[in-house]
Scaffold this active site. Structure first.
Site, mmCIF file in Angstrom:
data_model
loop_
_atom_site.group_PDB
_atom_site.id
_atom_site.type_symbol
_atom_site.label_atom_id
_atom_site.label_comp_id
_atom_site.label_asym_id
_atom_site.label_seq_id
_atom_site.Cartn_x
_atom_site.Cartn_y
_atom_site.Cartn_z
ATOM 1 N N CYS A 107 14.786 -8.126 0.935
ATOM 2 C CA CYS A 107 13.636 -7.584 0.211
ATOM 3 C C CYS A 107 13.381 -6.147 0.653
ATOM 4 O O CYS A 107 13.910 -5.681 1.645
ATOM 5 C CB CYS A 107 12.393 -8.431 0.471
ATOM 6 S SG CYS A 107 12.438 -10.048 -0.325
ATOM 7 N N HIS A 115 7.734 -5.569 -1.853
ATOM 8 C CA HIS A 115 6.449 -6.155 -1.464
ATOM 9 C C HIS A 115 5.808 -5.395 -0.321
ATOM 10 O O HIS A 115 6.436 -4.586 0.343
ATOM 11 C CB HIS A 115 6.613 -7.639 -1.110
ATOM 12 C CG HIS A 115 7.460 -7.900 0.099
ATOM 13 N ND1 HIS A 115 6.982 -7.783 1.389
ATOM 14 C CD2 HIS A 115 8.755 -8.272 0.220
ATOM 15 C CE1 HIS A 115 7.943 -8.082 2.246
ATOM 16 N NE2 HIS A 115 9.029 -8.369 1.560
#
Length: 190
Positions: free
Chosen positions: A166, A150
């Site tokens: 992440c 992301h």
């Protein structure tokens, strides 16, 4: 309140969750006062030669190097600088891109909410959402792993060990990757 679509602050780490909560109350004031970043961040992509042979479209993440390679042809890839999981949150394995989203909402997982009391159930798309301009959702066996590739406006975390597992990119880089990667693509995390 004016639109603030072009500058959205996002990240995936629990540490920022509390900061997100503190800032959520002031989002209107921040937008009005010009505190919301307007830059998508730097572009770090470079075409590189890679030794291993992977199919075009494969993403290869090397956490130790904090790089993400998108294979574009035999022996060549587009390499991006990324932020990865901090100590205790790095992982490895092979997953698939299960879905993609532009300016996604963020729902902190239960484990993250347990570590950072007070996180909301949902952070809607907007300037304080930790997932940045794009979210690429990683799945294993058809199930969401809760890990993402992301964007972020917290540029200082890109290139570091800062997330809860992440993979963070500048918003400019994640927009570029998002346009190139397909749902179903293989992601190899080393």
């Amino acid at each position: 309140m004016r639109s603030i679509d072009n500058g959205r602050i996002r990240s995936c780490a629990a540490d920022v969750g509390l900061a997100v909560l503190a800032i959520l109350a002031a989002v209107g004031d921040a937008a009005a006062g010009g505190l919301v970043p307007r830059s998508l961040g730097p572009t770090t992509s470079a075409v590189v030669t890679i030794e291993k042979r992977y199919a075009a479209g494969t993403i290869v993440i090397v956490s130790g190097n904090r790089t993400l390679d998108l294979v574009i042809s035999e022996g060549r890839a587009i390499r991006y600088k990324i932020g990865v999981g901090r100590d205790g949150f790095r992982w490895s394995g092979t997953v698939k891109v299960g879905r993609k989203a532009e300016w996604p909402d963020w729902r902190p997982p239960a484990e993250m909410k347990a570590r950072a009391a007070g996180l909301p159930d949902l952070v809607p798309a907007g300037p304080l959402n930790p997932l940045g301009a794009r979210g690429i959702y990683l799945y294993k066996g058809g199930t969401d792993t809760l890990y993402r590739i992301h964007g972020t406006n917290e540029q200082s975390t890109v290139g570091g060990f800062a997330s809860s597992g992440c993979f963070r990119m500048s918003n400019a880089d994640v927009i570029d990757l998002y346009q190139r990667v397909k749902v179903g693509s293989t992601v190899i995390v080393k």
